[in-house]
Design an enzyme around this catalytic site. Structure first.
Site, short mmCIF file in Angstrom:
data_model
loop_
_atom_site.label_atom_id
_atom_site.label_comp_id
_atom_site.label_asym_id
_atom_site.label_seq_id
_atom_site.Cartn_x
_atom_site.Cartn_y
_atom_site.Cartn_z
N LYS A 100 0.80 -1.23 0.00
CA LYS A 100 0.00 0.00 0.00
C LYS A 100 0.83 1.26 0.00
CE LYS A 100 -3.92 -1.83 2.53
NZ LYS A 100 -4.51 -1.81 3.87
N GLY B 101 8.58 -6.40 9.33
CA GLY B 101 8.54 -7.86 9.37
C GLY B 101 8.42 -8.48 7.99
#
Ligand code: 3PG
Ligand code: MG
Length: 391
Positions: free
Chosen positions: A195, A345
């Site tokens: 995004k 992550g």
């Protein structure tokens, strides 16, 4: 100013230590990667060396109530393997049973059960914060990864107890400040991921600081779309085209976009093709950066002295589409004398097993926290430490 822990303080005291042991888990809820545990060991060991009794606080995942799958039992066992000579014990509910805390010895490390099992944590509830603070005499925050959350154990406790920053927190802040305040040029940022919406403020913040911004993932797709390029079925945020256009206008030559891509018909397409960006068909889905883009980006990276990278360049959930991210990682580690900071992550998952990570200057334990720190230069948890009443 944050007071950080040191060889000289705190000593001989009872400490609540907030860590971010929100480790990544496998499908069966076993630990997939314990980096976050290992990264806080220097803080834990220094505090133990100084004869402090430690009560650790962490969250794991986003449980709704007491969810046994998200218990910190496995994390406690994993931590114990790194602390030989210490008894590491999980307290299932500190609100109803404090007996172990009352008789805690220096050889015992206690860990509270997943702090998000209590509603008071996310609500930053005043009584819950007092209950936590009453367990110890001082507070140490080593949980950089969660410092962007206004939770009781992050921003509440420092209002009630003398508070310190841990060694990992210090390392993270130092690495991020170097990127914001005096980076060595040439300096590039690589931003990717699904995004653009989560990274818009950061793009605005970094644009004036960097020499180039290399983009990938859904974020790059939205920019390509804003330039009128057809991207087929690829993910993009079409509602943000106006923002994307204004960033492109502001950036001039600074933004570099993919020139080719690995495209498939779906995210599980086993036989993807490498296509020029202009040749993408309505039925195609961009799943990774293409071969020419890898070379283009690697050439850019080879010229710089500082790089910051957040977000995988491809659909990393399918290992087939991690090659672009791996090529970027390789280009960074092949470049001599480069200061490199990588975080998030997902980024780390995309390059897992590349065997090059020890050559990265700083791997941030924060995802959202790293982005927000870079954007704002501070975080709620850090501000709470700065204004702790002990200062
Ligand atoms: C993280 O993994 O980003 C931190 O541990 C914070 O977790 P959260 O996004 O669930 O607040
Ligand atoms: Mg997160």
């Amino acid at each position: 100013m944050i007071k950080f822990i040191s060889e000289t303080e705190p000593k001989n005291t009872h400490i609540l230590l907030r860590v971010d042991f929100n480790v990544s888990l496998n499908g069966d809820y076993t630990i997939a990667d314990d980096t976050r545990i290992r990264q806080s060991l220097p803080t834990i060991k220094l505090l133990l060396q100084n004869h402090n009794k430690l009560i650790l606080i962490s969250h794991l995942g986003r449980p709704k109530g007491r969810d046994p799958k998200l218990s910190l039992a496995k994390v406690t066992m994993q931590l114990a393997t790194y602390l030989p000579g210490f008894e590491v014990t999980l307290l299932s509910d500190f609100l109803t049973d404090r007996s172990l805390i009352a008789k805690q010895t220096e050889n015992q490390v206690l860990m509270l059960e997943n702090i998000r099992f209590y509603d008071g944590e996310k609500n930053n509830d005043a009584q819950f914060t007092r209950d936590l603070a009453s367990l110890a005499d001082s507070y140490v925050d080593d949980a950089f990864g969660v410092c962007h959350r206004e939770d009781a154990s992050v921003v509440g406790i420092p209002r009630l107890l003398p508070s310190f920053g841990g060694l990992l927190l210090k390392k993270e802040i130092t690495a991020m400040d170097a990127l914001l305040n005096n980076p060595i040029h040439p300096y590039i940022a690589i931003l990717a991921g699904a995004k653009i919406s989560t990274k818009l403020p950061l793009i605005h913040r970094l644009l004036p600081l960097v020499d180039h911004l290399l983009l990938g993932g859904g974020l790059a797709n939205t920019m390509l779309l804003a330039k009128g390029i057809q991207i087929g079925k690829s993910i993009a945020e079409s509602e943000l085209l106006d923002d994307a256009k204004s960033i492109l206008a502001e950036a001039g030559q600074k933004i570099i976009l993919p020139i080719d891509a690995i495209v498939g018909k779906a995210t599980d397409d086993p036989t993807p093709e490498n296509k020029e960006i202009e040749a993408i068909q309505p039925s195609d889905m961009i799943l990774d950066i293409g071969n020419k883009t890898r070379i283009l980006y690697a050439d850019q990276i080879a010229k710089v002295k500082t790089v910051i990278w957040n977000g995988p360049l491809g659909y990393f959930e399918n290992p087939l589409y991690r090659q672009g991210s791996k090529a970027i990682c390789q280009a960074i580690t092949d470049t001599p004398d480069i200061v490199s900071v990588i975080g998030g992550g997902e980024t780390l998952a995309a390059i897992a097993g590349s065997g090059q990570l020890e050559k990265i200057t700083h791997i941030s334990t924060g995802g959202g926290a790293m982005l927000e720190y870079l954007e704002k230069g501070t975080l709620p948890g850090i501000q709470a430490l700065e204004s702790s009443f002990s200062q």
